[in-house]
Design a protein around this motif. Structure first.
Motif, mmCIF file in Angstrom:
data_model
loop_
_atom_site.group_PDB
_atom_site.id
_atom_site.type_symbol
_atom_site.label_atom_id
_atom_site.label_comp_id
_atom_site.label_asym_id
_atom_site.label_seq_id
_atom_site.Cartn_x
_atom_site.Cartn_y
_atom_site.Cartn_z
ATOM 1 N N GLY A 107 1.709 -13.410 8.514
ATOM 2 C CA GLY A 107 2.014 -12.861 9.827
ATOM 3 C C GLY A 107 1.490 -11.446 9.884
ATOM 4 O O GLY A 107 0.293 -11.218 9.721
ATOM 5 N N PHE A 108 2.413 -10.480 10.061
ATOM 6 C CA PHE A 108 1.990 -9.081 10.025
ATOM 7 C C PHE A 108 1.379 -8.798 8.656
ATOM 8 O O PHE A 108 1.880 -9.241 7.626
ATOM 9 N N ARG A 109 0.300 -8.043 8.680
ATOM 10 C CA ARG A 109 -0.386 -7.664 7.446
ATOM 11 C C ARG A 109 -0.738 -6.178 7.544
ATOM 12 O O ARG A 109 -1.338 -5.752 8.534
ATOM 13 N N SER A 110 -0.348 -5.402 6.530
ATOM 14 C CA SER A 110 -0.666 -3.968 6.531
ATOM 15 C C SER A 110 -2.167 -3.759 6.352
ATOM 16 O O SER A 110 -2.887 -4.660 5.924
ATOM 17 N N HIS A 111 -2.613 -2.558 6.637
ATOM 18 C CA HIS A 111 -4.028 -2.218 6.436
ATOM 19 C C HIS A 111 -4.398 -2.382 4.966
ATOM 20 O O HIS A 111 -5.495 -2.853 4.641
ATOM 21 N N GLU A 112 -3.489 -1.995 4.069
ATOM 22 C CA GLU A 112 -3.748 -2.122 2.641
ATOM 23 C C GLU A 112 -3.895 -3.589 2.233
ATOM 24 O O GLU A 112 -4.805 -3.933 1.462
#
Length: 176
Positions: free
Chosen positions: A58-63
């Motif tokens: 789902g949500f994924r951080s930039h890292e």
């Protein structure tokens, strides 16, 4: 007050068109509320057809996005994405990825699997439900086909999202 609301709305629309206008916004850390709601509806609607949908991302951080980008480039494995951190709708909580779970509990990405034995591929039944709920499907993309990917962009480009523009958090606000 009405005039102020109209002026604010117009400024927002104009700002989205100007590539040098940026907004200072808090970081995103989860799925957009409407996407989260539609994700739950997708899983429930598929279950009614005896299809077990597993949300794999789902949500994924930039890292996290950058780490995925390195796969098949500087780390082992196949290339799984063509965009770095900030370039994916996942980074803004507007995308999910899915897979299917078989009756034996195996997680699969088989576009032809017909576990409910109704003569239709379960994958495509899930895609049809997703589209009906307002998602667009990565399998429809012209270049890089991303079959597990579903997103709701609400009319926002990646460039607008990178500049701090965000879709409203309620369905009523998205219609106005």
């Amino acid at each position: 007050m009405i005039a102020a609301a109209m002026l604010t709305s117009r400024y927002e629309q104009i700002g989205r068109l100007l590539p040098f206008v940026k907004k200072d916004v808090p970081p995103i850390t989860s799925l957009h509320p409407i996407v989260a709601e539609k994700q739950a509806e997708l899983v429930a609607e598929a279950a009614k057809l005896d299809i077990d949908v597993v949300i794999t991302d789902g949500f994924r951080s930039h890292e996290e996005q950058n780490a995925l980008y390195e796969k098949g480039r500087t780390t082992s494995g196949p290339v799984v994405t063509h965009v770095r951190g900030g370039g994916s709708y996942h980074n803004y909580g507007l995308a999910i990825d899915f897979a299917l779970k078989t009756s034996k509990g195996q997680i699969i990405w088989d576009l032809e699997y017909d576990g409910n034995r109704n003569g239709e591929a379960d994958w495509m039944e899930v895609v049809a439900i997703a589209k009906r709920l307002g998602f667009s499907w990565g399998g429809d993309w012209k270049d890089f086909k991303d079959y597990p990917h579903l997103q709701m962009d609400f009319g926002f480009s990646i460039q607008e999202l990178m500049r701090g523009y965000r879709p409203p958090e309620t369905a009523a606000a998205t219609r106005s």
